[in-house]
Design a protein around this motif. Structure first.
Motif, short mmCIF file in Angstrom:
data_model
loop_
_atom_site.label_atom_id
_atom_site.label_comp_id
_atom_site.label_asym_id
_atom_site.label_seq_id
_atom_site.Cartn_x
_atom_site.Cartn_y
_atom_site.Cartn_z
N SER A 192 0.82 -1.21 0.00
CA SER A 192 0.00 0.00 0.00
C SER A 192 0.86 1.26 0.00
O SER A 192 1.86 1.36 0.71
CB SER A 192 -0.92 0.02 1.23
OG SER A 192 -1.60 1.25 1.31
N GLU A 194 -0.57 4.10 0.82
CA GLU A 194 -1.20 4.89 1.89
C GLU A 194 -1.51 3.96 3.07
O GLU A 194 -2.66 3.69 3.38
CB GLU A 194 -2.48 5.55 1.39
CG GLU A 194 -2.26 6.56 0.28
CD GLU A 194 -3.56 7.23 -0.16
OE1 GLU A 194 -3.76 8.41 0.19
OE2 GLU A 194 -4.37 6.57 -0.83
N GLU A 196 -1.23 4.15 6.39
CA GLU A 196 -1.97 4.62 7.55
C GLU A 196 -3.47 4.68 7.25
O GLU A 196 -4.30 4.26 8.06
CB GLU A 196 -1.47 6.01 7.96
CG GLU A 196 -1.95 6.42 9.34
CD GLU A 196 -1.26 7.67 9.85
OE1 GLU A 196 -1.83 8.31 10.76
OE2 GLU A 196 -0.16 8.01 9.36
N LYS A 197 -3.81 5.18 6.07
CA LYS A 197 -5.22 5.26 5.65
C LYS A 197 -5.81 3.86 5.53
O LYS A 197 -6.94 3.60 5.99
CB LYS A 197 -5.33 6.00 4.32
CG LYS A 197 -6.75 6.13 3.80
CD LYS A 197 -6.78 6.82 2.44
CE LYS A 197 -8.20 6.89 1.89
NZ LYS A 197 -8.22 7.50 0.54
#
Length: 212
Positions: A192, A194, A196-197
């Motif tokens: 990924s 992102e 944290e998202k």
């Protein structure tokens, strides 16, 4: 209660493993299973020492994949054993009652055996094909999870069951409806952009019906 999200580490080198684990911890993962296959004992020990320190820093649970004696040697929080690894009861005898022992399962019978031998949680899979693991057991799919979880309920077995194997974000709602406790994932977090998202989205779905 065990975290509903387990991160299984990836990487062919110590450096890559540490980078991926650090990224996962930074993103909000609180459970790391260190999986470092086909490496020298020295490199595996070196990595395990570093991962243990990282997990202590982030107050995360640290589980060693497959290597029972390494888990004991570095005082990890526990060990996860595959179907062809050390037997669960042998691991319990060595590690004692305070350590976490997880076991891989592909059938209801596997789960029964693990529970009888003192297992703490089950990694049930694979959900679908995954390139992360060699020599996959038969694919379970959604219907496989539903059938096995129904048998667990019918037999009044109480143990956290984690789905594993190629799970994506959109799989979570139907998977949670089968009665699983959580998921164990690897590539989805490692790859990924992102993280944290993504971890936040995963946790939102995993804990949607949990009263804190």
């Amino acid at each position: 209660m065990y975290s509903k999200l387990q991160y299984i580490s990836q990487g062919e080198t110590i450096e890559t493993q540490l980078y991926n684990i650090h990224q996962a911890l930074n993103a909000g993962c609180t459970w790391v299973q260190m999986r470092f296959k086909n490496q020298t004992a020295k490199d595996t020990f070196t990595l395990a020492e570093a991962v243990k320190l990282l997990c202590e820093e982030y107050l995360a649970t640290f589980i060693v994949n497959d290597d029972l004696h390494l888990a004991e040697q570095i005082a990890a929080d526990g060990v996860h054993l595959g179907l062809t690894d050390t037997k669960i009861d042998e691991a319990r005898a060595l590690l004692g009652s305070t350590k976490i022992i997880g076991g891989t399962a592909n059938t209801f019978e596997d789960i029964q055996n693990h529970v009888q031998n003192g297992c703490d949680y089950i990694g049930l899979g694979p959900f679908r094909f995954t390139a992360t693991k060699e020599k996959l057991s038969p694919i379970l799919g959604l219907s496989g999870y539903f059938d096995i979880l129904q048998k667990i309920k019918k037999n009044k077995i109480e143990i956290p069951v984690y789905a594993i194997g190629g799970i994506t974000l959109r799989d979570l709602n139907p998977l949670m409806e089968t009665g699983i406790h959580g998921i164990a994932v690897s590539g989805i977090i490692t790859e990924s952009l992102e993280k944290e998202k993504l971890v936040q989205q995963l946790k939102e779905k995993l804990y949607a019906n949990v009263i804190v």
